[in-house]
Motif scaffolding. Sequence first.
Motif, PDB file in Angstrom:
ATOM      1  N   LEU A  24      35.692  41.500  40.256  1.00 42.83           N
ATOM      2  CA  LEU A  24      36.544  42.616  40.644  1.00 42.83           C
ATOM      3  C   LEU A  24      36.600  43.601  39.477  1.00 42.83           C
ATOM      4  N   PRO A  25      36.323  44.846  39.738  1.00 41.18           N
ATOM      5  CA  PRO A  25      36.411  45.825  38.647  1.00 41.18           C
ATOM      6  C   PRO A  25      37.827  45.833  38.062  1.00 41.18           C
ATOM      7  N   GLU A  26      37.909  45.772  36.745  1.00 40.48           N
ATOM      8  CA  GLU A  26      39.216  45.678  36.097  1.00 40.48           C
ATOM      9  C   GLU A  26      40.142  46.840  36.446  1.00 40.48           C
ATOM     10  N   ASP A  27      39.591  47.990  36.733  1.00 44.26           N
ATOM     11  CA  ASP A  27      40.445  49.134  37.062  1.00 44.26           C
ATOM     12  C   ASP A  27      41.060  49.010  38.458  1.00 44.26           C
ATOM     13  N   ARG A  28      40.643  48.008  39.229  1.00 44.27           N
ATOM     14  CA  ARG A  28      41.191  47.796  40.579  1.00 44.27           C
ATOM     15  C   ARG A  28      42.215  46.661  40.621  1.00 44.27           C
ATOM     16  N   ILE A  29      42.487  45.992  39.507  1.00 43.73           N
ATOM     17  CA  ILE A  29      43.311  44.788  39.477  1.00 43.73           C
ATOM     18  C   ILE A  29      44.726  45.029  40.017  1.00 43.73           C
TER      19      ILE A  29
ATOM     20  N   HIS B 142      49.826  42.665  44.554  1.00 45.89           N
ATOM     21  CA  HIS B 142      50.678  41.984  43.568  1.00 45.89           C
ATOM     22  C   HIS B 142      51.148  40.625  44.055  1.00 45.89           C
ATOM     23  N   PHE B 143      51.351  40.490  45.343  1.00 44.14           N
ATOM     24  CA  PHE B 143      51.689  39.169  45.896  1.00 44.14           C
ATOM     25  C   PHE B 143      50.545  38.190  45.616  1.00 44.14           C
ATOM     26  N   LEU B 144      49.325  38.594  45.928  1.00 39.97           N
ATOM     27  CA  LEU B 144      48.166  37.728  45.711  1.00 39.97           C
ATOM     28  C   LEU B 144      47.878  37.536  44.224  1.00 39.97           C
ATOM     29  N   ASN B 145      48.115  38.570  43.429  1.00 36.65           N
ATOM     30  CA  ASN B 145      47.972  38.423  41.978  1.00 36.65           C
ATOM     31  C   ASN B 145      48.931  37.354  41.454  1.00 36.65           C
ATOM     32  N   THR B 146      50.145  37.357  41.962  1.00 36.26           N
ATOM     33  CA  THR B 146      51.134  36.373  41.532  1.00 36.26           C
ATOM     34  C   THR B 146      50.689  34.962  41.895  1.00 36.26           C
ATOM     35  N   LEU B 147      50.129  34.783  43.080  1.00 35.82           N
ATOM     36  CA  LEU B 147      49.631  33.464  43.463  1.00 35.82           C
ATOM     37  C   LEU B 147      48.545  32.991  42.502  1.00 35.82           C
ATOM     38  N   SER B 148      47.709  33.914  42.060  1.00 33.13           N
ATOM     39  CA  SER B 148      46.612  33.550  41.167  1.00 33.13           C
ATOM     40  C   SER B 148      47.118  32.945  39.858  1.00 33.13           C
TER      41      SER B 148
END
Length: 141
Positions: free
Chosen positions: A16-21, A33-39
């Motif tokens: 994933l391109p870092e600028d899209r995180i 952000h929900f899925l980021n939190t799960l990660s």
Amino acid sequence: MTAAILPVRRNLQFHLPEDRISNWNAHGAHWTHFLNTLSIFFPAGERFFIQSIRNYRDQISDAELKKAVAAFIGQEAFHTREHEEYNEAMAKAGLGTEKMEKTVEELLANVTAGVAQTAATGRDRGARAPDGHDGRAGAGG
């Protein structure tokens, strides 16, 4: 024993391109952000699962089950690597994942310690209920 479903080791890599995180999900930033939190939970959780299985791997005598265990450990290791890289990208973007990851690791360490303590005290008490009964039908305690 034949494993009904044998885990498949898939060495997938997501870049994933870092600028899209902070906003990669098509449903918007809130889903991202929900899925980021799960990660954040995955690397420590997967290491916990791997170690839990490794603790008993030597006790397995069935060849098919041994293959399934090896495949599971391999797949979880690949999966852990991807989430570690993903979480590093979140940290580089300033999303503050390090403290949250440390909290997850501490929680899992407490779970491990709690399970070990429960097992040890269960043995010390002869796995008896508070009334002294051992749970077997017809047993007097």
